[in-house]
Motif scaffolding. Structure first.
Motif, PDB file in Angstrom:
ATOM      1  N   VAL A   1      11.325  -2.802 -12.717  1.00  0.00           N
ATOM      2  CA  VAL A   1       9.867  -2.861 -12.850  1.00  0.00           C
ATOM      3  C   VAL A   1       9.149  -3.268 -11.564  1.00  0.00           C
ATOM      4  CG1 VAL A   1      10.076  -3.411 -15.290  1.00  0.00           C
ATOM      5  CG2 VAL A   1       9.875  -5.268 -13.649  1.00  0.00           C
ATOM      6  N   THR A   2       9.891  -3.764 -10.567  1.00  0.00           N
ATOM      7  CA  THR A   2       9.209  -4.237  -9.354  1.00  0.00           C
ATOM      8  C   THR A   2       8.483  -3.109  -8.631  1.00  0.00           C
ATOM      9  OG1 THR A   2      11.346  -4.013  -8.221  1.00  0.00           O
ATOM     10  CG2 THR A   2      10.692  -6.223  -8.932  1.00  0.00           C
ATOM     11  N   GLY A   3       9.081  -1.913  -8.620  1.00  0.00           N
ATOM     12  CA  GLY A   3       8.412  -0.780  -7.980  1.00  0.00           C
ATOM     13  C   GLY A   3       7.112  -0.439  -8.679  1.00  0.00           C
ATOM     14  N   ALA A   4       7.142  -0.470 -10.010  1.00  0.00           N
ATOM     15  CA  ALA A   4       5.930  -0.182 -10.774  1.00  0.00           C
ATOM     16  C   ALA A   4       4.861  -1.240 -10.515  1.00  0.00           C
ATOM     17  CB  ALA A   4       6.268  -0.115 -12.258  1.00  0.00           C
ATOM     18  N   VAL A   5       5.278  -2.508 -10.401  1.00  0.00           N
ATOM     19  CA  VAL A   5       4.322  -3.591 -10.158  1.00  0.00           C
ATOM     20  C   VAL A   5       3.719  -3.489  -8.764  1.00  0.00           C
ATOM     21  CG1 VAL A   5       4.068  -6.096  -9.911  1.00  0.00           C
ATOM     22  CG2 VAL A   5       5.428  -5.159 -11.787  1.00  0.00           C
ATOM     23  N   SER A   6       4.570  -3.353  -7.739  1.00  0.00           N
ATOM     24  CA  SER A   6       4.074  -3.339  -6.362  1.00  0.00           C
ATOM     25  C   SER A   6       3.226  -2.107  -6.072  1.00  0.00           C
ATOM     26  CB  SER A   6       5.248  -3.422  -5.379  1.00  0.00           C
ATOM     27  OG  SER A   6       6.097  -2.297  -5.521  1.00  0.00           O
ATOM     28  N   SER A   7       3.543  -0.979  -6.695  1.00  0.00           N
ATOM     29  CA  SER A   7       2.756   0.234  -6.448  1.00  0.00           C
ATOM     30  C   SER A   7       1.367   0.140  -7.062  1.00  0.00           C
ATOM     31  CB  SER A   7       3.485   1.458  -7.004  1.00  0.00           C
ATOM     32  OG  SER A   7       3.615   1.390  -8.420  1.00  0.00           O
ATOM     33  N   ARG A   8       1.206  -0.760  -8.030  1.00  0.00           N
ATOM     34  CA  ARG A   8      -0.092  -0.934  -8.671  1.00  0.00           C
ATOM     35  C   ARG A   8      -0.884  -2.105  -8.114  1.00  0.00           C
ATOM     36  NH1 ARG A   8       3.303   1.529 -12.048  1.00  0.00           N
ATOM     37  NH2 ARG A   8       2.502   2.974 -13.635  1.00  0.00           N
ATOM     38  N   LEU A   9      -0.202  -3.162  -7.699  1.00  0.00           N
ATOM     39  CA  LEU A   9      -0.898  -4.361  -7.215  1.00  0.00           C
ATOM     40  C   LEU A   9      -0.962  -4.439  -5.692  1.00  0.00           C
ATOM     41  CD1 LEU A   9       0.530  -7.117  -9.611  1.00  0.00           C
ATOM     42  CD2 LEU A   9      -1.552  -5.761  -9.869  1.00  0.00           C
ATOM     43  N   GLY A  10      -0.083  -3.733  -5.009  1.00  0.00           N
ATOM     44  CA  GLY A  10       0.003  -3.860  -3.563  1.00  0.00           C
ATOM     45  C   GLY A  10       1.082  -4.848  -3.161  1.00  0.00           C
ATOM     46  N   ALA A  11       1.584  -4.692  -1.933  1.00  0.00           N
ATOM     47  CA  ALA A  11       2.723  -5.491  -1.492  1.00  0.00           C
ATOM     48  C   ALA A  11       2.386  -6.976  -1.388  1.00  0.00           C
ATOM     49  CB  ALA A  11       3.231  -4.975  -0.147  1.00  0.00           C
ATOM     50  N   LYS A  12       1.234  -7.313  -0.798  1.00  0.00           N
ATOM     51  CA  LYS A  12       0.909  -8.725  -0.586  1.00  0.00           C
ATOM     52  C   LYS A  12       0.767  -9.462  -1.912  1.00  0.00           C
ATOM     53  CE  LYS A  12      -2.386 -11.923   1.506  1.00  0.00           C
ATOM     54  NZ  LYS A  12      -3.584 -12.086   2.374  1.00  0.00           N
TER      55      LYS A  12
END
Length: 401
Positions: free
Chosen positions: A60-71
């Motif tokens: 799920v980390t890819g889904a989270v970071s692609s939606r919230l941004g890396a920072k």
């Protein structure tokens, strides 16, 4: 590598602290068991819960970071680690520590799943140089984790947990102020994409070999402190030697072996050497000097394997690198999470020698499997490396942890 923007150095510092968590608990496993009346297999669940949650979270980390941004994703991960590590140190039962160690694993997954992407975007120089910088941070973290754990654990087994919480708070502040805001990815990643990527035979083979390899790795990491039966500081020094050799070989030796012999052969050699070391540790389990030397020498094998298997994962399947890494990490960590508990159980109920024999057999099987899959993975050494997009630069070296 130090001539980088402050944002890159802040992320590198946070990465060092994040990867300290891998070996930090090694020196305090036996003190925790002694003080809380736990067995080796129970204490080894500190690794099992951490790695199981980290592996599952990779989906799920890819889904989270692609939606919230890396920072934003990194900040959330760091905050979760602060809470998880601090609460783990406040527990009075092994069950409580295991539970909060799982929370720590979730935070670590969110952080490391985006740290390399941020470094690649902001670092000066090529993508390859940025990855080397990240590998260096990873190696330093793995090396000093046991040393810090030994120093603080010599005072109290709670010390390393509180120490990580404080250091991560510093890393969070540095990341918040020094790392610029990052945009969301152009395309949101699906949770199912890593699972679908496992349909590619090359990626599946790579993941399964790493799962088998984990049985040897976690026998070394989670079980060896018990037959060593030394103080927290002494065990910390031994595993510092392990981590230092791992860092040196991953950054300096592995690229040279790859340039001369290709990618797959050095991986097979490193695993074969690691299997031999584990077999010798099985024979000489009653000798503390033999175990200490075996632990330190194993660092060289692990450093070579970790760096080159990362390269293999990057090219194993025709999918985005972040998706490939998530799929690989899921198989390796979630599937291999049973390894620490199994080593402790076998050592308690069957023989103190058996965990090392099982680890040696599993690592040998990992070497054989990647050798049998060499035709499927032959393109790893012939494929021309393409420039990474920021979206594709999702963390690969989480797999090295």
């Amino acid at each position: 590598m130090l001539r980088q923007p402050r944002s890159v150095l802040a992320i590198a510092f946070a990465s060092v602290i994040a990867f300290m968590g891998i070996g930090l608990v090694d020196p305090i496993l036996k003190p925790i068991a002694d003080e809380l009346g736990a067995t080796a297999s129970e204490v080894s669940l500190l690794f099992t819960s951490y790695m199981a949650v980290m592996g599952l979270a990779m989906l799920v980390t890819g889904a989270v970071s692609s939606r919230l941004g890396a920072k934003t994703t990194m900040l959330i991960g760091l905050a979760i680690i602060i809470v998880g590590a601090g609460m783990a140190g406040s527990q009075d039962s092994v069950t409580g520590i295991i539970a909060w160690r799982a929370v720590w694993g979730l935070g670590n997954a969110l952080f490391v799943a985006t740290a390399l992407a941020a470094i690649v975007k902001s670092a000066k120089g090529s993508v390859g140089q940025a990855i080397i910088l990240y590998e260096a941070a990873l190696g330093v973290g793995i090396a000093i984790g046991p040393l810090v754990g030994g120093l603080l654990g010599h005072i109290s087994w709670r010390g390393p947990f509180y120490g990580v919480s404080v250091l991560m708070a510093i890393a969070l502040i540095a990341t918040f102020f020094l790392v610029p805001a990052t945009p969301k990815a152009e395309r949101a990643t699906s949770v199912l994409e890593p699972l679908k990527a496992l349909r590619h035979r090359g990626l599946l083979i790579t993941g399964l070999t790493a799962l088998l390899y984990n049985f040897g790795f976690f026998t070394l990491l989670a079980f060896t402190p018990f037959p060593l039966d030394l103080g927290a500081f002494q065990i910390g020094l031994i595993f510092f030697g392990w981590g230092a050799l791992l860092a040196i070989t991953s950054v300096f030796v592995a690229p040279r072996l790859q340039a001369r012999f290709g990618t797959l052969r050095p991986i097979t050699w490193a695993r074969g050497a690691f299997a031999v070391i584990l077999a010798l540790m099985a024979i000489f389990t009653d000798s503390k000097p033999a175990l200490a030397v075996g632990v330190i020498l194993a660092g060289a094998c692990l450093g070579i394997n970790n760096t080159l298997i990362t390269e293999t994962v990057m090219k194993a399947a025709p999918v985005e690198r972040g998706v490939a890494s998530a799929a690989y990490s899921f198989v390796r960590f979630a599937g291999g999470a049973v390894a620490p508990w199994l080593a402790g159980y076998l050592g308690e109920h069957v023989s103190v020698h058996l965990p090392f024999w099982v680890g040696a057999a599993a690592v040998t099987a990992a070497a054989v499997l990647i050798t049998l899959g060499r035709r499927t993975l032959a393109h790893v050494d012939t494929e021309t490396e393409q420039p990474h997009s920021v979206a594709e630069a999702t963390e690969l070296t989480a797999a090295d942890a």
